[in-house]
Design a protein around this motif. Structure first.
Motif, PDB file in Angstrom:
ATOM      1  N   ILE A   9     -19.561  30.117  14.455  1.00  0.00           N
ATOM      2  CA  ILE A   9     -20.556  30.581  13.622  1.00  0.00           C
ATOM      3  C   ILE A   9     -21.124  30.010  12.243  1.00  0.00           C
ATOM      4  N   LEU A  10     -19.876  28.973  12.108  1.00  0.00           N
ATOM      5  CA  LEU A  10     -19.726  28.234  10.270  1.00  0.00           C
ATOM      6  C   LEU A  10     -20.413  27.110  10.875  1.00  0.00           C
ATOM      7  N   CYS A  11     -20.383  26.299  11.983  1.00  0.00           N
ATOM      8  CA  CYS A  11     -20.705  24.714  11.729  1.00  0.00           C
ATOM      9  C   CYS A  11     -21.878  24.908  11.213  1.00  0.00           C
ATOM     10  N   PHE A  12     -23.006  25.704  10.493  1.00  0.00           N
ATOM     11  CA  PHE A  12     -23.880  25.425   9.746  1.00  0.00           C
ATOM     12  C   PHE A  12     -24.171  24.759   8.395  1.00  0.00           C
ATOM     13  N   ALA A  13     -22.130  24.650   8.154  1.00  0.00           N
ATOM     14  CA  ALA A  13     -22.414  24.687   6.925  1.00  0.00           C
ATOM     15  C   ALA A  13     -23.368  23.082   6.407  1.00  0.00           C
ATOM     16  N   ALA A  14     -23.909  22.857   6.150  1.00  0.00           N
ATOM     17  CA  ALA A  14     -24.127  22.711   5.680  1.00  0.00           C
ATOM     18  C   ALA A  14     -25.097  21.448   5.286  1.00  0.00           C
ATOM     19  N   ALA A  99     -10.155  20.778   8.511  1.00  0.00           N
ATOM     20  CA  ALA A  99     -10.241  22.863   8.714  1.00  0.00           C
ATOM     21  C   ALA A  99      -8.841  23.341   8.666  1.00  0.00           C
ATOM     22  N   SER A 100      -8.001  23.843   8.047  1.00  0.00           N
ATOM     23  CA  SER A 100      -6.235  24.322   7.800  1.00  0.00           C
ATOM     24  C   SER A 100      -5.431  23.043   7.965  1.00  0.00           C
ATOM     25  N   ARG A 175     -17.658  26.897   4.357  1.00  0.00           N
ATOM     26  CA  ARG A 175     -17.785  26.107   3.439  1.00  0.00           C
ATOM     27  C   ARG A 175     -19.573  26.988   2.583  1.00  0.00           C
ATOM     28  N   TYR A 176     -20.468  26.410   3.105  1.00  0.00           N
ATOM     29  CA  TYR A 176     -21.856  27.143   1.900  1.00  0.00           C
ATOM     30  C   TYR A 176     -22.591  28.238   3.309  1.00  0.00           C
ATOM     31  N   GLU A 234     -13.224  23.742  -6.680  1.00  0.00           N
ATOM     32  CA  GLU A 234     -13.340  24.166  -5.444  1.00  0.00           C
ATOM     33  C   GLU A 234     -12.490  24.074  -4.556  1.00  0.00           C
ATOM     34  N   SER A 235     -12.217  25.861  -3.841  1.00  0.00           N
ATOM     35  CA  SER A 235     -11.552  26.120  -2.967  1.00  0.00           C
ATOM     36  C   SER A 235     -10.726  25.562  -2.088  1.00  0.00           C
ATOM     37  N   PHE A 236     -10.850  24.713  -1.168  1.00  0.00           N
ATOM     38  CA  PHE A 236     -10.675  23.342   0.076  1.00  0.00           C
ATOM     39  C   PHE A 236     -10.181  22.501  -0.844  1.00  0.00           C
TER      40      PHE A 236
END
Length: 297
Positions: A9-14, A99-100, A175-176, A234-236
């Motif tokens: 789902i989240l690979c749209f970051a971008a 990631a992680s 992230r976004y 930034e959290s990461f």
């Protein structure tokens, strides 16, 4: 890349996000461009609201410095002007993230974008998650992210799922938000960052122009700007880090964005290329029923 649907789902970051050996224009797009070469752009939605960085949570940050010359402002203004004209486009995104604590494989993704109504279509082209697709159209299809599973996803390829873009499952790994997918959102974030630095916000960090730098991904040197990220912003990047923006002199856009943590370990890589703009994209280009084959039973 995690081999599960939630990661998909989240690979749209971008965006960002985040050069190629082949073009992305498909047969459908080429035919429509011939047939409708004089596309009339729709009235533009307002750009997404971008907030300034939050105050640091654990330490009292001190100013690192301001943009030290007018070159960074010139670069930002040129990119912002270009973004205003990006009502529709197709490009290729090469993306790699941490990631992680683990560096995920490089992903190769086709990205279609339409400003009004906000419409985004991602299609995975490379070996990693090949066949996976995401479609999001603001206020349509229940205002949810539509997912077509690909290789390595749960249930195998060819199955459909949908998720609210603000669901906790989505936000926990992204992230976004998907609404900020694409190269345009990266431009807007850069402009907003420069604004708060110039206003003297203490935890905004700094931007520094490094001059033209060669990159293997592109034939010509790119104007390079270094961002210093303070701890806790930034959290990461809890201990801070460095981000590099590589701007193309011809288009004015940041074609490469690369981020490192405090140990110089890469945590983000976004490379945009094969840009086609404008292109005649309409509702059919973002309609899952027309873009995707019948769902597997």
């Amino acid at each position: 890349m995690r081999k599960d649907t939630l990661g998909a789902i989240l690979c749209f970051a971008a965006l960002l996000a985040g050069s190629g050996c082949f073009a992305l224009r498909n047969k459908h797009a080429v035919n429509k461009e011939v047939a409708r070469g004089q596309m009339q752009p729709s009235p533009a939605d307002p750009p997404p609201m971008l907030t300034a960085p939050p105050p640091p949570k654990e330490i009292e940050a001190q100013p690192v410095g301001r943009s030290d010359n007018l070159t960074v402002r010139r670069i930002a203004n040129k990119a912002l002007d270009k973004e205003k004209a990006l009502d529709t486009y197709i490009l290729r995104l090469r993306r790699r993230e941490q990631a992680s604590g683990k560096t995920e494989p490089m992903e190769v993704i086709m990205l279609k974008y339409r400003r009004t109504p906000l419409s985004i279509h991602f299609k995975w082209l490379g070996d990693e998650s090949k066949g996976r697709e995401l479609i999001y159209v603001k206020d349509q299809y229940e205002d949810k992210i539509q997912l077509l599973t690909g290789m390595g996803d749960w249930f195998g390829p060819g199955h459909r799922m949908k998720f609210p873009p603000d669901s906790e499952l989505v936000k926990s790994r992204s992230r976004y938000p998907i609404q900020e997918g694409g190269i345009g959102a990266a431009v807007l974030r850069f402009g907003a960052l420069l604004d708060v630095i110039e206003r003297g916000q203490p935890n905004a960090g700094s931007l520094r122009y490094l001059g033209p730098k060669p990159r293997a991904e592109f034939p010509n040197p790119l104007d390079t700007v270094e961002q210093t990220i303070l701890p806790g912003v930034e959290s990461f990047l809890p201990k801070g880090g460095i981000r590099y923006f590589y701007f193309d002199e011809t288009t004015g856009l940041p074609l490469l964005i690369q981020t490192f943590d405090q140990n110089q370990y890469e945590v983000e890589y976004y490379c945009f290329d094969r840009l086609q703009a404008p292109v005649p994209l309409d509702d059919a280009d973002f309609d899952p029923a027309k873009v995707w084959p019948p769902e597997k039973k």
